[in-house]
Design a protein around this motif. Structure first.
Motif, short mmCIF file in Angstrom:
data_model
loop_
_atom_site.label_atom_id
_atom_site.label_comp_id
_atom_site.label_asym_id
_atom_site.label_seq_id
_atom_site.Cartn_x
_atom_site.Cartn_y
_atom_site.Cartn_z
N UNK A 1 -4.65 9.13 8.32
CA UNK A 1 -3.90 10.66 8.06
C UNK A 1 -4.31 10.73 9.44
N UNK A 2 -5.97 10.73 10.14
CA UNK A 2 -7.08 10.74 11.13
C UNK A 2 -6.06 10.00 12.00
N UNK B 1 1.85 17.90 5.46
CA UNK B 1 1.48 18.39 3.88
C UNK B 1 -0.14 18.14 3.17
N UNK B 2 -0.67 16.64 4.69
CA UNK B 2 -1.43 15.85 4.32
C UNK B 2 -2.78 16.24 4.75
N UNK C 1 0.56 -1.18 -0.24
CA UNK C 1 -0.20 0.16 0.12
C UNK C 1 1.45 1.10 0.03
N UNK C 2 1.18 2.05 -0.70
CA UNK C 2 1.58 3.29 -1.35
C UNK C 2 1.25 4.03 0.61
N UNK C 3 2.86 4.73 0.51
CA UNK C 3 3.17 5.68 2.21
C UNK C 3 2.05 6.61 2.38
N UNK C 4 1.92 7.46 2.86
CA UNK C 4 1.29 8.88 2.93
C UNK C 4 1.70 9.74 3.99
#
Length: 1046
Positions: A562-563, A475-476, A467-470
């Motif tokens: 992110x939350x 920035x998010x 899964x693509x890291x965030x």
């Protein structure tokens, strides 16, 4: 049967049992292969009562709406894939007819059946109500509609309507009466069997559980409970009848109790023992009190003597110390006198020599005087040099302190210069980042962040990441209120530049990518946590305040991941934002913090805890600031100011360094001067010593010697006087020490004498205390015995009162049977007196209650009533005796019926197993209440293992079908339901099972059958009695159904 509210009505139960017996007797097979014929049923094509005509569901389980299912009167197949609503229909049928949630084996509470996000769920079930056995047909008509509404809190309401839709009742008792009338048993697996219940039955290790299953299915258990209730009622009635004969026994018991109470009250042994023990205790306590008073006086005297002894001891120590000091002064003075006398003798010898020597002249006296003058001048010079030496020392210390202070100031300036230089370089780098972020905002988080994100995207496209890291997290996210940027950045700190990974494999790949752009130890943080596409449910953990929001409330993120990450790592749901400092302190520290709140941040970024406060060092937002140009302009201004500060610091450092060099030179010259002065002082001291030695050799003049001798003699006289004074004072102190020693010795002797006197008193006191404790223990024992004795008397009195009340009650009951009580235990004279008294009483009663004829008439009426009651009691006894015979006969019939049902069930079970070429057995042990079932599939007849758990899934399912069909043959119910009966069968076993079910449905065409299966029904034969309900696959939140006649 399901448990009903209220008591079971006897006539309904009897009618139900009679109906059950009639059916069983009619269906009893002649041999193993006999099957009941459909000709024995009425000519009606379908059943009249209790059949399910339709069912409708709304917001039930996971289904928004299932359109009305119109069931056929005989065979119904519900077919569909998983999730289409098959089990929901069966569960709704149980709940819609008033069953509990636990009966469905699908939930523990009714609120679990309400669809998520909805407030209520509704179920409508329509039952057929036709024919002569219809339930209140004039009220309900040909159909009874049962509507259940279930709320999200588990509360449900029931509404019973007629065919026309008119509300008839909303009481549970009415629904229970309907189910009893239709013989619908929701918790009986013969009526409704789901797959979970079938597994539990066949896999059960307990043979008693299987036997209970059989008894419950055939209603034999209910009959058994009814017989037990009748026996209990009969026993209570017999006991009430026999109670009339207990009056005489009660009288004798009351009399006996009275005698026992009188005997116990006249027993004074306990009181005498208690009084004797109390007297002994009082005497011993008096003796003990005398001993204690004497002992206390001696102890008080000993304590006072001890205090005086301590004071005398301290005084003696002080006087001894002073005596030793005075003795030392006396000895010193005596030594001085002796030394002065020796010096005086030497002076006298020198004076004799000087008088006898003719060589001494006036020139010699002149030369001595000159030396004395030179010595005086040299001493003055020595004093000046010593003053100069002291002044130089002080000057050197002052210069050294100034030098150290100058070095400290230089170090401080250098440190401030370095700090300003570091801040200047950081702001210069920040300015470069902001200038670069004009084209790419990601460079705020680092110069290499855009390249790192490009590398992450390429690696994800190449399949290196699961899964693509965030990231970066800063920035998010964005702020709903930009003025709170500093507060949010102070809260998140290092998490602003962190990245999120779903697993540790992705974290290792991201670490390799970061190694290209960041040195080890200076890389952004990586947080590893499974990704969830929905924000956590924090209903019970979130900090709530009517005025101040939490960090979670004021930020928005590009992804729920992110939350969730910030909730896990920073707990942003429990951090409040309070703009003003004073309000933050008042909310967090002056009273109890809000619920679930751990800390708060002000608009300046200050961190506030319930017991501490931290000031922020961040004045401007680095990552979440909105105005880029104003921040660049501010940084340029700060850079100019810091450049000017650096220039000033450099000039100050140069000036302080020059002052330090000058002070170092002055300090070195002062040290050289000090060394020279010290050498001069040493030289002058040597000269003084030389002159003093030469002067002593030359001091031979007579006048000087006489003057010295006179002075020395005066000194000796003064010292002798001092010795005499010291001797007197020493003698005084010696006398005082001896007096104190005598007093101390006498006090110690008195203390020892008191201790000797107290020893026998202590022994006697211990003996008396032990004796007193013994008497007190005996007193407690006697008091407890007396208390128990009094309690026994009170209990016997209470028992006497109770027995007298019972006696009065029985006498009243006996008076109803025989108003006159005859006793022949007295003499004739006593009887005559009693007759006379009774005549007087009769006359008195005649005067108050009426004439004799009226009394006789009332007596006759009472006697007639009494005889009537006697007859009733006699009839009741006869009925009880007859009831014993009836119960015995009914129990024999019950046993015969139980044996008949078990034999029939066994024969049907074996007959159905033959269809599959299997062999098996059912062994009933009614005495131990056990049921043993064994099945052997084809080809395994010789195996010893015959447990149901050793069979395959299909074989167990087929065995379940055979057992259920056997029970269906010997029991009655308006409808029968099977859930996924063929899910583990192969096609051969399924074909046989379907044939058996359809064959049974043809024989029992007045019954309704509902079969639920996920498999196809294309192989079923065409018949008007078979109706197939094909459920569509679930689409969205709504499922549609359709039914077709085959």
């Amino acid at each position: 049967m399901s448990k009903r509210k209220g008591k079971v009505i006897a006539d309904v139960t009897a009618a139900k049992c009679c109906r059950m017996t009639a059916v069983c007797a009619k269906d009893l097979p002649d041999d193993a292969s006999h099957q009941p014929s459909s000709s024995s049923f009425p000519h009606s094509v379908t059943g009249d009562i209790g059949l399910i005509e339709s069912i409708t569901l709304r917001n039930f389980m996971c289904h928004h709406f299932l359109s009305p299912f119109h069931f056929g009167p005989n065979v119904n197949f519900i077919v569909g894939n998983n999730g289409s609503g098959k089990s929901a229909i069966l569960t709704a049928l149980i709940v819609g007819l008033g069953g509990k949630a636990t009966v469905t084996s699908r939930a523990a509470s009714l609120k679990d059946f309400v669809k998520s996000g909805e407030n209520t769920a509704s179920i409508t079930v329509k039952l057929r109500n036709r024919g002569p056995d219809a339930y209140k047909k004039d009220v309900y008509g040909d159909c009874i509609s049962i509507e259940h509404r279930i709320s999200s809190d588990g509360y449900r309401t029931c509404r019973l309507k007629s065919k026309s839709g008119q509300l008839i009742s909303n009481k549970k008792e009415e629904l229970t009466a309907i189910l009893d009338h239709f013989n619908i048993q929701l918790d009986n697996p013969v009526s409704i069997l789901n797959q979970e219940m079938s597994k539990q039955f066949l896999h059960s290790k307990s043979e008693s559980d299987k036997y209970k299953f059989f008894m419950k299915a055939t209603l034999l258990e209910q009959m058994k409970r009814d017989y037990m209730h009748i026996k209990h009622t009969k026993m209570v009635t017999r006991r009430q009848v026999e109670r009339q004969e207990e009056v005489r026994d009660k009288e004798q018991l009351v009399q006996q109790l009275k005698e026992d109470i009188e005997k116990e009250e006249n027993d004074y042994k306990h009181h005498e023992n208690l009084q004797l023990c109390q007297t002994n205790v009082i005497q011993v306590e008096k003796k003990l009190q005398c001993i204690k008073s004497r002992t206390d006086s001696l102890i008080a005297e000993r304590d006072s003597q001890s205090e005086e002894s301590l004071k005398l001891k301290e005084q003696m120590k002080t006087m001894s110390k002073t005596y030793k000091e005075k003795e030392l002064v006396y000895l010193r003075a005596l030594n001085k006198v002796k030394q002065s006398e020796q010096e005086q003798n030497l002076i006298h010898e020198k004076l004799k020599k000087a008088t006898a020597s003719p060589s001494l002249s006036s020139d010699g006296e002149t030369e001595y005087a000159k030396r004395r003058k030179i010595l005086s001048n040299v001493k003055v010079q020595l004093a000046e040099l010593e003053n100069k030496y002291t002044h130089l020392n002080q000057e050197i210390k002052a210069k050294h302190q100034a030098l150290l202070k100058g070095k400290e100031e230089r170090d401080k300036l250098s440190l401030e210069e370095r700090n300003v230089q570091v801040s200047y370089e950081f702001k210069l780098k920040r300015k470069d980042q902001l200038l670069a972020s004009r084209s790419n905002k990601l460079r705020r988080f680092g110069d290499h962040v855009p390249e790192l994100l490009d590398s992450i995207s390429e690696a994800y496209a190449a399949g290196h990441f699961l899964k693509k890291p965030l990231g970066p997290i800063g920035a998010c996210i964005s702020l709903k209120d930009p003025t709170l940027a500093v507060a949010v950045e102070c809260c998140l700190r290092s998490f602003m530049k962190a990245f999120c990974c779903d697993n540790y494999k992705d974290e290792a790949v991201l670490q390799r990518l970061m190694a290209r752009y960041y040195p080890k130890g200076n890389r952004p943080q990586i947080i590893v946590s499974p990704f969830f596409e929905k924000v956590y449910n924090i209903h019970g953990r979130k900090a709530s305040h009517p005025e101040y929001p939490s960090v979670l409330d004021i930020i928005t993120a590009t992804s729920p991941i992110i939350i969730n990450c910030l909730i896990d790592m920073r707990g942003i749901e429990s951090v409040l934002i309070i703009k003003e400092k004073d309000k933050a302190r008042r909310v967090m520290q002056q009273r109890r913090p809000p619920k679930n709140c751990r800390e708060a941040f002000t608009v300046e970024g200050d961190q506030v805890h319930p017991n501490r406060y931290y000031t922020s060092d961040l004045s401007i937002a680095k990552y979440l600031g909105g105005d880029l140009e104003s921040e660049i302009s501010m940084l340029e201004t700060d850079l100019e100011n810091q450049q000017a500060q650096l220039s000033r610091f450099k000039l100050q450092v140069i000036s302080v360094t020059e002052d330090i060099a000058r002070m170092q030179n002055e300090l070195n010259s002062s040290i050289v001067t000090l060394k020279k002065t010290l050498a001069s002082v040493n030289q002058v001291k040597a000269t003084v010593t030389e002159l003093e030695s030469a002067g002593e050799e030359q001091i031979d003049d007579i006048s000087s010697l006489e003057e010295v001798a006179r002075e020395n003699q005066e000194k000796i006289e003064a010292e002798k006087q001092t010795v005499q004074d010291a001797k007197k004072e020493l003698d005084n102190y010696q006398n005082m020490v001896e007096d104190i020693g005598c007093k101390y010795s006498s006090v110690r002797e008195r203390i020892d004498q008191l201790s000797v006197e107290m020893e026998p008193l202590k022994d006697e006191q211990l003996k008396l205390e032990a004796e007193c404790a013994k008497h007190e223990q005996n007193l407690k024992i006697l008091e407890s015995k007396l208390g128990s004795h009094e309690d026994t008397i009170q209990a016997m009195k209470a028992d006497l009162v109770q027995r007298e009340e019972e006696l009065q009650e029985y006498v009243a009951k006996a008076s109803k049977i025989s108003p006159e009580r005859q006793q022949v235990t007295v003499s004739t004279k006593s009887i005559d007196l009693e007759i006379t008294r009774l005549k007087k009483t009769m006359r008195m009663y005649e005067s108050s209650h009426g004439e004799h004829e009226q009394v006789v008439r009332e007596y006759a009426e009472a006697l007639a009533l009494y005889r009537e009651k006697i007859n009733q009691v006699r009839d009741l006894r006869r009925f009880i005796d007859r009831l014993d015979d009836i119960i015995s006969d009914r129990q024999n019939r019950y046993k015969i019926m139980r044996r008949s049902l078990s034999v029939r069930c066994k024969l049907y079970f074996n007959n159905f197993l033959i269809k599959m070429n299997c062999c098996g057995s059912m062994i009933f042990d009614h005495s131990n209440e056990t049921l043993s079932i064994s099945v052997k599939p084809p080809g395994r007849e010789d195996d010893d293992v015959s447990d149901m758990r050793s069979l395959s899934g299909g074989e167990r399912s087929f065995s379940t079908i055979c057992f259920m069909l056997s029970l269906w043959e010997i029991t009655e119910s308006p409808f029968r339901c099977l859930d996924e009966f063929d899910v583990y069968m192969d096609m051969h076993n399924r074909r046989i099972s379907l044939d058996l079910l359809l064959e049974l449905s043809e024989r029992q065409h007045l019954r309704q059958f509902i079969f639920i299966t996920p498999l196809t029904t294309r192989s079923l034969p065409k018949s008007k009695l078979i109706k197939i309900h094909q459920l569509q696959d679930p689409e969205g939140s709504r499922s549609e159904t359709r039914g077709e006649d085959v």
